[in-house]
Write a protein that holds these residues in place. Structure first.
Motif, PDB file in Angstrom:
ATOM      1  N   ILE A 325      22.101  57.330-110.811  1.00 37.14           N
ATOM      2  CA  ILE A 325      21.182  57.322-111.945  1.00 37.14           C
ATOM      3  C   ILE A 325      19.876  56.679-111.477  1.00 37.14           C
ATOM      4  O   ILE A 325      19.826  55.477-111.208  1.00 37.14           O
ATOM      5  N   MET A 326      18.814  57.475-111.380  1.00 37.29           N
ATOM      6  CA  MET A 326      17.557  56.973-110.827  1.00 37.29           C
ATOM      7  C   MET A 326      16.687  56.309-111.885  1.00 37.29           C
ATOM      8  O   MET A 326      16.983  56.341-113.083  1.00 37.29           O
ATOM      9  N   ASN A 327      15.594  55.728-111.427  1.00 33.14           N
ATOM     10  CA  ASN A 327      14.708  54.883-112.225  1.00 33.14           C
ATOM     11  C   ASN A 327      14.367  55.460-113.598  1.00 33.14           C
ATOM     12  O   ASN A 327      14.086  56.649-113.741  1.00 33.14           O
ATOM     13  N   VAL A 340      27.302  63.216-111.372  1.00 35.21           N
ATOM     14  CA  VAL A 340      25.980  63.675-111.792  1.00 35.21           C
ATOM     15  C   VAL A 340      24.917  62.864-111.056  1.00 35.21           C
ATOM     16  O   VAL A 340      25.079  61.660-110.841  1.00 35.21           O
ATOM     17  N   ILE A 341      23.830  63.520-110.682  1.00 36.77           N
ATOM     18  CA  ILE A 341      22.648  62.854-110.162  1.00 36.77           C
ATOM     19  C   ILE A 341      21.534  63.039-111.183  1.00 36.77           C
ATOM     20  O   ILE A 341      21.090  64.168-111.427  1.00 36.77           O
ATOM     21  N   LEU A 342      21.108  61.946-111.814  1.00 39.50           N
ATOM     22  CA  LEU A 342      19.959  61.998-112.709  1.00 39.50           C
ATOM     23  C   LEU A 342      18.737  61.572-111.920  1.00 39.50           C
ATOM     24  O   LEU A 342      18.673  60.451-111.415  1.00 39.50           O
ATOM     25  N   ASP A 343      17.769  62.459-111.778  1.00 40.72           N
ATOM     26  CA  ASP A 343      16.513  62.093-111.135  1.00 40.72           C
ATOM     27  C   ASP A 343      15.750  61.135-112.059  1.00 40.72           C
ATOM     28  O   ASP A 343      16.217  60.794-113.153  1.00 40.72           O
ATOM     29  N   LYS A 344      14.574  60.722-111.657  1.00 42.99           N
ATOM     30  CA  LYS A 344      13.812  59.728-112.405  1.00 42.99           C
ATOM     31  C   LYS A 344      13.408  60.245-113.792  1.00 42.99           C
ATOM     32  O   LYS A 344      13.173  61.430-113.993  1.00 42.99           O
ATOM     33  N   ASP A 345      13.356  59.323-114.752  1.00 42.41           N
ATOM     34  CA  ASP A 345      12.825  59.587-116.101  1.00 42.41           C
ATOM     35  C   ASP A 345      13.586  60.670-116.852  1.00 42.41           C
ATOM     36  O   ASP A 345      13.007  61.397-117.659  1.00 42.41           O
ATOM     37  N   ARG A 366      13.844  65.631-112.512  1.00 40.37           N
ATOM     38  CA  ARG A 366      12.984  64.532-112.959  1.00 40.37           C
ATOM     39  C   ARG A 366      12.274  64.873-114.263  1.00 40.37           C
ATOM     40  O   ARG A 366      11.701  65.952-114.417  1.00 40.37           O
ATOM     41  N   GLY A 367      12.371  63.947-115.219  1.00 39.82           N
ATOM     42  CA  GLY A 367      11.678  64.096-116.477  1.00 39.82           C
ATOM     43  C   GLY A 367      12.330  64.991-117.502  1.00 39.82           C
ATOM     44  O   GLY A 367      11.840  65.112-118.631  1.00 39.82           O
ATOM     45  N   ASP A 368      13.455  65.594-117.160  1.00 43.19           N
ATOM     46  CA  ASP A 368      14.121  66.512-118.098  1.00 43.19           C
ATOM     47  C   ASP A 368      14.837  65.754-119.209  1.00 43.19           C
ATOM     48  O   ASP A 368      15.255  64.594-119.046  1.00 43.19           O
ATOM     49  N   THR A 369      15.051  66.434-120.313  1.00 40.96           N
ATOM     50  CA  THR A 369      15.874  65.947-121.421  1.00 40.96           C
ATOM     51  C   THR A 369      17.025  66.908-121.612  1.00 40.96           C
ATOM     52  O   THR A 369      16.811  68.126-121.727  1.00 40.96           O
ATOM     53  N   VAL A 370      18.255  66.402-121.623  1.00 36.71           N
ATOM     54  CA  VAL A 370      19.423  67.261-121.762  1.00 36.71           C
ATOM     55  C   VAL A 370      20.321  66.762-122.882  1.00 36.71           C
ATOM     56  O   VAL A 370      20.297  65.624-123.259  1.00 36.71           O
TER      57      VAL A 370
END
Length: 370
Positions: A325-327, A340-345, A366-370
């Motif tokens: 889980i990134m920044n 799962v790998i969540l990119d930033k934001d 990065r930056g997505d909303t799911v």
């Protein structure tokens, strides 16, 4: 001994993680970027003249390195330099490392006192005492030193460069882009050469339409018996982040204390950009088990066997297992994430369920909303 360093920033791809950033700027280990390892190894060996070659998507990398202060470097001519994108071909296609080195001749020629060059990629992470590497190269008297790692070749993983030694330690075989069987040594994409020798070979290769470091310079000249090679076998931990699956498994491998202590050896610290944050908050009902957790997080849910970067929020009732889980990502209430790998934001809405597998982790951009 005067040595300059060259780091190749766009060294391979890690799926969607490198869509908008270089391999060198991919986040790793909770607070680091992959370039931090190469930079820290070099400065620990007293290398202060370093060029970072980046062909594209380098803004994130420049933002991370800034002035180079955290590594004791200055971003200016003669210190740390960004060598900007270029290509000689009329189609603007990248054709190999030798082409980029040819275009960076001004950098190589600057600083007449630099006798040797250490070149490294950004996809293979390690904590290496480069003083020992340099001493091995000088003592060998060979044209080039190739850093290798045992027990990587397994007949399934394709290696950019693989070498096999005979019983006397002499090179018996060299192969490129080869699923080498057990017994071969895998290149770590780290080379030491005389600066003058490198410049001469680069000019010669490019003039003959040869552009690839592994295939044309190392393998090609070895087959012609025009190069002498010193093989330096690295014994520490080496993390090959050459695919999404590699990145995922190597990230979680840091949870193992032996791997973590080898990669983040206190006698050879890995430096990164300083981002001071408040301590992580652990809620009354939180349950964080066997995780690497950075500062500035709000943890009120459950997390297990995961790497959690700075400023991450895991809301109450959320369950996170085997994840990266990134920044600044937010995991909403009641969500369930596995592999799962969540990119930033990234924002995960409450109640969302995302399930990957160890061999096919799910990446949320990065930056997505799911």
């Amino acid at each position: 001994m005067n040595v300059m360093g060259i780091i190749f920033a766009n060294d391979g791809e890690i799926g969607e993680l490198t869509d908008k950033r270089t391999t060198a700027s991919v986040p790793f280990g909770g607070r680091y970027r992959q370039v931090d390892f190469a930079l820290s190894n070099m400065i620990d060996a007293g290398i202060r003249h370093i060029g970072i070659i980046s062909r594209h998507t380098y803004q994130s990398l420049m933002n991370h390195i800034g002035s180079g202060e955290e590594w004791g470097l200055e971003l200016e001519e003669g210190g740390l330099e960004f060598l900007t994108p270029y290509a000689m071909s009329t189609t603007d296609n990248y054709r190999g490392k030798l082409e980029t080195l040819y275009s960076a001749m001004d950098f190589l020629e600057y600083g007449a006192d630099d006798e040797y060059v250490v070149m490294t990629g950004s996809a293979i992470l390690c904590n290496m005492d480069m003083n020992k590497l340099l001493a091995s190269h000088v003592e060998s008297g060979k044209d080039i030193t190739v850093v290798t790692k045992a027990d990587v070749a397994n007949g399934r993983k394709q290696l950019d460069l693989a070498l096999k030694l005979d019983g006397k330690g002499n090179i018996e075989d060299i192969a490129v882009d080869f699923k080498a069987p057990t017994g071969y040594l895998a290149s770590m994409d780290i080379f030491v050469l005389s600066k003058r020798w490198l410049m001469e070979r680069v000019k010669e290769c490019v003039s003959h339409n040869l552009f690839h470091m592994d295939r044309d310079l190392v393998l090609g000249l070895w087959q012609k018996k025009q190069i002498s090679i010193n093989v330096y076998q690295f014994e520490g931990a080496a993390l090959y982040n050459e695919s999404v699956e590699d990145y995922f498994h190597n990230s979680l491998a840091l949870i193992n204390s032996d791997v973590r202590h080898d990669i983040f050896n206190s006698s050879h610290p890995i430096f990164t950009k300083v981002r001071d944050r408040v301590p992580t908050y652990y809620g009354e009902n939180s349950n964080i088990e066997n995780c690497i957790v950075a500062d500035g997080c709000m943890l009120e849910g459950h997390a297990k066997n995961s790497v959690i970067f700075r400023q991450v929020t895991i809301s109450e009732g959320a369950e996170v297992e085997d994840c990266v889980i990134m920044n600044d990502s937010v995991v909403g209430e009641g969500s369930k994430l596995k592999c799962v790998i969540l990119d930033k934001d990234v924002t995960v809405k409450p109640g969302t369920v995302i399930m990957g597998t160890p061999n096919t982790p799910v990446i949320i951009k990065r930056g997505d909303t799911v």
